[in-house]
Design a protein around this motif. Structure first.
Motif, mmCIF file in Angstrom:
data_model
loop_
_atom_site.group_PDB
_atom_site.id
_atom_site.type_symbol
_atom_site.label_atom_id
_atom_site.label_comp_id
_atom_site.label_asym_id
_atom_site.label_seq_id
_atom_site.Cartn_x
_atom_site.Cartn_y
_atom_site.Cartn_z
ATOM 1 N N GLN A 126 6.103 6.530 -5.374
ATOM 2 C CA GLN A 126 4.767 6.041 -5.546
ATOM 3 C C GLN A 126 3.819 6.977 -6.578
ATOM 4 O OE1 GLN A 126 3.350 6.726 -1.325
ATOM 5 N NE2 GLN A 126 4.122 4.828 -0.785
ATOM 6 N N CYS A 127 2.678 6.465 -6.766
ATOM 7 C CA CYS A 127 2.177 7.133 -8.109
ATOM 8 C C CYS A 127 1.821 8.625 -7.765
ATOM 9 C CB CYS A 127 0.635 6.630 -8.162
ATOM 10 S SG CYS A 127 -0.208 6.288 -6.725
ATOM 11 N N ASN A 128 1.687 8.949 -6.195
ATOM 12 C CA ASN A 128 1.604 10.435 -5.878
ATOM 13 C C ASN A 128 2.819 11.263 -6.310
ATOM 14 O OD1 ASN A 128 1.748 8.568 -3.528
ATOM 15 N ND2 ASN A 128 3.043 10.186 -2.948
ATOM 16 N N ALA B 149 4.807 6.991 -16.120
ATOM 17 C CA ALA B 149 4.364 6.791 -14.583
ATOM 18 C C ALA B 149 3.118 5.934 -14.754
ATOM 19 C CB ALA B 149 4.293 7.844 -13.907
ATOM 20 N N GLY B 150 2.417 5.770 -13.621
ATOM 21 C CA GLY B 150 0.933 5.329 -13.353
ATOM 22 C C GLY B 150 0.816 3.915 -12.751
ATOM 23 N N CYS B 151 -0.029 3.310 -13.149
ATOM 24 C CA CYS B 151 -0.561 1.957 -12.701
ATOM 25 C C CYS B 151 0.027 0.892 -13.209
ATOM 26 C CB CYS B 151 -2.028 2.009 -12.481
ATOM 27 S SG CYS B 151 -2.686 3.194 -11.467
ATOM 28 N N ASP B 152 0.145 -0.361 -12.618
ATOM 29 C CA ASP B 152 0.152 -1.676 -13.568
ATOM 30 C C ASP B 152 -1.100 -2.400 -13.128
ATOM 31 O OD1 ASP B 152 1.187 -3.658 -14.667
ATOM 32 O OD2 ASP B 152 2.437 -4.432 -13.168
ATOM 33 N N GLY B 153 -1.162 -3.344 -14.207
ATOM 34 C CA GLY B 153 -2.500 -3.961 -14.093
ATOM 35 C C GLY B 153 -2.414 -5.555 -14.566
ATOM 36 N N ASN C 4 -5.140 0.650 -1.033
ATOM 37 C CA ASN C 4 -5.330 -0.439 -2.313
ATOM 38 C C ASN C 4 -3.751 -0.635 -2.516
ATOM 39 O OD1 ASN C 4 -4.767 2.331 -2.744
ATOM 40 N ND2 ASN C 4 -4.951 1.797 -5.143
ATOM 41 N N CYS C 5 -3.591 -2.053 -3.455
ATOM 42 C CA CYS C 5 -4.863 -2.741 -3.980
ATOM 43 C C CYS C 5 -4.501 -4.172 -3.380
ATOM 44 C CB CYS C 5 -4.213 -2.716 -5.624
ATOM 45 S SG CYS C 5 -4.593 -1.278 -6.638
ATOM 46 N N ILE C 6 -5.923 -4.475 -2.998
ATOM 47 C CA ILE C 6 -6.116 -6.014 -2.421
ATOM 48 C C ILE C 6 -6.662 -6.687 -3.694
ATOM 49 C CG2 ILE C 6 -7.343 -7.371 -0.795
ATOM 50 C CD1 ILE C 6 -7.441 -4.868 1.038
ATOM 51 N N ALA D 271 6.935 6.627 -11.912
ATOM 52 C CA ALA D 271 6.477 6.594 -10.353
ATOM 53 C C ALA D 271 5.349 5.782 -10.611
ATOM 54 C CB ALA D 271 6.056 7.961 -10.079
ATOM 55 N N GLY D 272 4.974 5.297 -9.555
ATOM 56 C CA GLY D 272 3.638 4.352 -9.147
ATOM 57 C C GLY D 272 4.261 2.758 -9.721
ATOM 58 N N CYS D 273 3.095 1.861 -9.574
ATOM 59 C CA CYS D 273 3.611 0.613 -9.736
ATOM 60 C C CYS D 273 3.581 0.479 -11.256
ATOM 61 C CB CYS D 273 2.404 -0.468 -9.031
ATOM 62 S SG CYS D 273 0.789 -0.133 -9.651
ATOM 63 N N CYS E 33 5.120 -4.032 -3.664
ATOM 64 C CA CYS E 33 4.611 -2.956 -4.768
ATOM 65 C C CYS E 33 4.599 -1.442 -4.230
ATOM 66 C CB CYS E 33 2.960 -3.474 -4.849
ATOM 67 S SG CYS E 33 1.865 -2.549 -6.051
ATOM 68 N N GLU E 34 3.677 -0.734 -4.166
ATOM 69 C CA GLU E 34 3.730 0.686 -4.031
ATOM 70 C C GLU E 34 4.749 0.970 -2.712
ATOM 71 O OE1 GLU E 34 3.826 2.782 -6.432
ATOM 72 O OE2 GLU E 34 2.127 3.963 -6.036
ATOM 73 N N MET E 35 4.858 0.152 -1.765
ATOM 74 C CA MET E 35 5.586 0.511 -0.579
ATOM 75 C C MET E 35 7.117 0.483 -0.975
ATOM 76 S SD MET E 35 4.805 1.605 2.396
ATOM 77 C CE MET E 35 3.348 1.307 3.279
ATOM 78 N N SER F 115 4.244 -6.063 -8.751
ATOM 79 C CA SER F 115 3.156 -5.123 -8.411
ATOM 80 C C SER F 115 1.905 -6.078 -7.951
ATOM 81 C CB SER F 115 2.889 -4.399 -9.706
ATOM 82 O OG SER F 115 2.003 -5.295 -10.611
ATOM 83 N N TRP F 116 0.820 -5.036 -7.577
ATOM 84 C CA TRP F 116 -0.152 -5.531 -6.703
ATOM 85 C C TRP F 116 -0.979 -6.866 -7.181
ATOM 86 C CZ3 TRP F 116 -4.879 -5.880 -9.237
ATOM 87 C CH2 TRP F 116 -5.107 -5.059 -10.576
ATOM 88 N N TRP F 117 -1.022 -7.069 -8.507
ATOM 89 C CA TRP F 117 -1.786 -8.194 -9.213
ATOM 90 C C TRP F 117 -1.134 -9.516 -8.932
ATOM 91 C CZ3 TRP F 117 0.291 -10.757 -13.397
ATOM 92 C CH2 TRP F 117 1.210 -9.918 -14.037
ATOM 93 N N GLY G 5 0.695 -1.032 -0.160
ATOM 94 C CA GLY G 5 0.080 0.032 0.091
ATOM 95 C C GLY G 5 0.961 1.113 0.082
ATOM 96 N N HIS G 6 0.304 2.333 0.344
ATOM 97 C CA HIS G 6 1.017 3.807 0.131
ATOM 98 C C HIS G 6 1.203 4.335 1.542
ATOM 99 C CE1 HIS G 6 -1.424 2.603 -3.444
ATOM 100 N NE2 HIS G 6 -0.421 3.475 -4.210
ATOM 101 N N ASP G 7 0.818 3.816 2.674
ATOM 102 C CA ASP G 7 0.936 4.589 3.810
ATOM 103 C C ASP G 7 2.026 4.857 4.609
ATOM 104 O OD1 ASP G 7 0.358 5.696 6.653
ATOM 105 O OD2 ASP G 7 -1.746 5.607 6.058
#
Ligand code: SF4
Ligand code: SF3
Length: 540
Positions: free
Chosen positions: A445-447, A391-395, A300-302, A419-421, A256-258, A280-282, A232-234
Motif C-alpha cells: 500500500q502507499c504506507n 510509488a504513490g497514488c493513481d487518479g 478512502n477512496c470513495i 507502492a500505493g495505487c 485497489c489498495e487492499m 484503482s479507486w477511480w 481501502g487500506h484497513d
C-alpha cells in the motif's frame, strides 16, 4: 468552500462550488470545522503534561482521517465528530484550568447551523493573509492529515507512538499562530520526520500482526460463487471479514489498495480469499457495478456512488457516504459485525469476469532484503542499471498515462519499485524480469513506501555510500491525496533529492514556496516521457 488539498482540484484555484471528488459545499465546510476543532484540542493540550493521554491523539487521528480526500461525505457523521471534538477540547480546559486566547479554543456550538457559522473562520483561507505562509501552513496541515491516517491504522492494531501524538499538538496548534516562513518550514520537516516514525510504526503493526509480506501471485479472474469486495487500506477489517466469511459459501476479493492484503501470511491461509477484482479507486463506479455482490469500503477512496450498487455498498471506520449502511466500530478486543454483508452476499450473483490474469507482488523490505545478494550481484554485474521508484497514488486524469508510458519506455535493465495505487498504471504490463527478479516490485500500500526507503537505506549500506543520493535510484512519484503529501515529506526528511512529482505540482504551493522546495530539494515537475527517462537513466 475552498478546498485545494488534492491533485484534482480545479485547475489553478482549488474547488469552490463542488469538488471534482464530489464533495459539496456543506460537507467541505463541515470538514474544515472539524479540522478547526482539532486545532482547538491541540491549542488547549499544549498545557497538558507529556506524554498525553493517548485517547486525545487517537481521536485527532480519526478526525483528520475523516477529512482526507474521498474518505467521508456523510455530514451527519462529521457533525457527530465535531461535537465529540468540542467536548474533548472542553474536557482538556477543565483539566488544565486554562483557556488559550484563540477562537479555536473558545467557540462553542452543537447544531449544524452553528457549525456552518464557523465555516469562514475554519477555511484554509483563514490560515494566513500572506499567500506564502498560507501555502506552508497548508503543506503542514495536509502532511498531518496523511500522518493521521497511517497513525490511525497502527492504533487500530494496538500500536501507538507518543511522539506522533505530541507532534499533533505542536503542528495543529501552529496553524492558529502567526509564525515565520522559517518556523513553518521547520515544522514541515518535523512532519516529515514524524511521517517516517508513523510509517515505521504501521509497518511494525502490520508485520507483527499478520507476518512479513511474501512474494505472491494474485489472480484477477473470478470464480462461480458470490463474492464480497473489500477496498481501502484497513487490514484489521480484512482480518475480521475473512474470519466471518469462512465456510459461508462466498468468496472474498480485494479492490485497489487492499490488493497487498494477499501478500500477508495471515491472510494467505484462507481458501476463500481468491483474488483481486478491477483496478484503482477511480474506476470503481463501473467495477462495483459488475462485481454483483456487496462492497465494503474501509477507508478512502470513495467516488460518487451509483444507484446500481448503492444498496450493496457499505462503509466502516472513518469512511462514510450518505445513504450507505455504516458498519459500527468493534468493541475493545472484539470484531466488527459483518454478518449483514455476508448474508447479502449469499443472495447475489457471482462477479462478472473483467479479466483473467495474474499480478505478482509482496516485495516489502524483508522480502527484497532476503533477495539482497541476488539484487546486489545484479547491480554489480550491470544486469540492473537503475531502480526507479514510481510509488504513490493513481487518479482520473488522462495525463497519468505518463506513468504507463514511462514504465514501458524504461530500458529493460531497470527495476520499478512501487507502492500505493499508482501501480495500477503498469502492474499488469508484460515488463518481464531480470534474472528472475520481476521488473516491477510492488511493496504494498502507499504506507509501504516506507519499505522502499528501507530498501534504499540497506542498499546504501551494502554499497558503502555516504549519501543516499549516490545510489542508482530515481524517484518519479505520483500524488493525489494527502497521504502522498506525507510520503513526500518523509522522503524529503530522509534526504532524498531530485524527486519528480506529478502529474502536476500541488496547487497549494505558491510559486515562491514551490521555488524554495525546488531549490532546497531539487524537487521537479514531470516533463515528457522521453526526456524524463533519459534524464533518470543519466542520474538526473
Ligand atoms: Fe477539490 Fe480535491 Fe478538495 Fe475534492 S478533495 S474538493 S477534488 S481539492
Ligand atoms: Fe490510492 Fe486513494 Fe492515494 Fe493509498 S486509494 S494511494 S489515492
Amino acid at each position: 468552500m475552498h478546498c485545494d488539498q488534492c491533485q484534482e482540484s480545479i485547475k489553478g484555484t482549488g474547488c469552490f462550488v463542488r469538488g471534482v471528488c464530489g464533495k459539496d459545499e456543506r460537507t467541505a465546510a463541515l470538514q474544515d470545522v472539524l479540522v478547526y476543532a482539532t486545532e482547538g484540542i491541540a491549542l488547549c493540550a499544549e498545557a497538558l503534561p507529556q506524554p498525553l493521554d493517548r485517547k486525545y491523539g487517537r481521536f485527532i487521528s480519526e478526525c483528520l482521517f475523516v477529512t482526507v480526500t474521498n474518505t467521508n461525505f456523510d455530514d451527519v457523521s462529521i457533525e457527530v465528530q465535531i461535537q465529540k471534538a468540542l467536548a474533548m477540547r472542553d474536557e482538556i480546559k477543565t483539566l488544565t484550568g486554562t483557556t488559550p486566547e484563540h477562537d479555536a479554543a473558545t467557540w462553542s456550538g452543537s447544531t449544524r447551523e452553528e457549525f456552518l457559522g464557523k465555516a469562514m473562520a475554519s477555511s484554509i483561507d483563514s490560515l494566513s493573509a500572506d499567500p506564502d505562509l498560507r501555502s506552508l501552513k497548508s503543506l503542514l496541515l495536509y502532511g498531518i492529515k496523511g500522518l493521521a491516517a497511517y497513525t490511525d491504522h497502527a492504533a487500530v492494531l494496538g500500536y501507538n507512538d507518543d511522539d506522533i501524538y505530541a507532534f499533533y499538538v505542536k503542528g495543529l496548534s501552529a496553524l492558529t499562530k502567526e509564525l515565520s516562513a522559517d518556523e513553518l518550514l521547520g515544522l514541515v520537516m518535523e512532519c516529515g520526520a514524524t511521517a517516517v516514525k508513523a510509517m515505521a510504526l504501521l509497518d511494525k503493526a502490520n508485520t507483527e500482526t499478520y507476518g512479513n509480506p511474501e512474494i505472491t501471485t494474485v489472480k484477477t479472474g473470478v470464480g462461480t460463487r458470490p463474492g464480497i469486495l473489500i477496498s481501502g487500506h484497513d487490514l484489521r477489517d480484512m482480518e475480521d471479514l475473512l474470519k466471518q466469511t469462512e465456510g459461508a459459501g462466498v468468496d472474498v476479493y480485494t479492490h485497489c489498495e487492499m490488493l497487498p492484503a494477499h501478500y500477508y501470511p495471515a491472510f494467505k491461509k484462507y481458501d476463500h480469499f481468491v483474488g483481486n477484482y478491477g483496478n484503482s479507486w477511480w474506476s470503481q463506479d463501473q467495477e462495483f457495478e459488475s462485481f454483483n455482490g456487496p462492497i465494503l469500503m474501509t477507508t478512502n477512496c470513495i467516488v460518487p456512488v451509483r444507484e446500481s450498487y448503492r444498496n450493496r455498498m457499505f462503509t466502516t471506520g472513518m469512511a462514510g457516504y450518505p445513504g450507505l449502511k455504516h458498519i459500527p466500530a468493534r468493541a475493545e478486543g472484539g470484531q466488527k459485525d459483518f454478518s449483514e454483508i455476508v448474508e447479502l452476499a449469499k443472495t447475489c450473483k457471482a462477479p462478472t469476469m473483467l479479466e483473467n490474469g495474474e499480478i505478482v507482488g509482496g516485495f516489502a523490505h524483508t522480502q527484497v532484503l532476503a533477495l539482497a545478494d541476488k539484487v546486489v550481484d545484479a547491480v554489480k554485474s550491470g544486469a540492473i542499471k537503475r531502480f526507479v521508484v514510481m510509488a504513490g497514488c493513481d487518479g482520473r486524469h488522462a495525463t497519468r498515462k505518463y506513468y504507463t508510458d514511462v514504465a514501458e519506455a524504461l530500458p529493460k535493465d531497470t527495476i520499478i519499485l512501487t507502492a500505493g495505487c499508482a501501480k495500477y498504471r503498469y502492474n499488469k504490463l508484460p515488463l518481464g524480469d531480470i534474472g528472475g527478479i520481476p521488473r516491477v516490485l510492488d511493496a504494498g500500500q502507499c504506507n509501504d513506501s516506507y519499505s522502499l526507503a528501507v530498501i534504499a537505506m540497506k542498499l546504501q549500506e551494502v554499497f558503502g555510500l555516504d549519501d543516499i543520493n549516490d545510489l542508482p535510484i530515481s524517484y518519479d512519484i505520483a500524488w493525489y491525496e494527502q497521504k502522498a503529501v506525507t510520503v513526500l515529506l518523509a522522503l524529503l526528511y530522509l534526504g532524498v533529492k531530485g524527486i519528480r512529482l506529478g502529474p502536476t505540482l500541488p496547487e497549494f504551493l505558491t510559486p515562491n514556496i514551490a521555488t524554495a522546495l525546488v531549490k532546497t530539494f531539487d524537487l521537479k515537475p514531470i516533463g515528457t516521457v522521453d526526456a524524463d527517462v533519459e534524464a533518470m537513466m543519466a542520474g538526473n
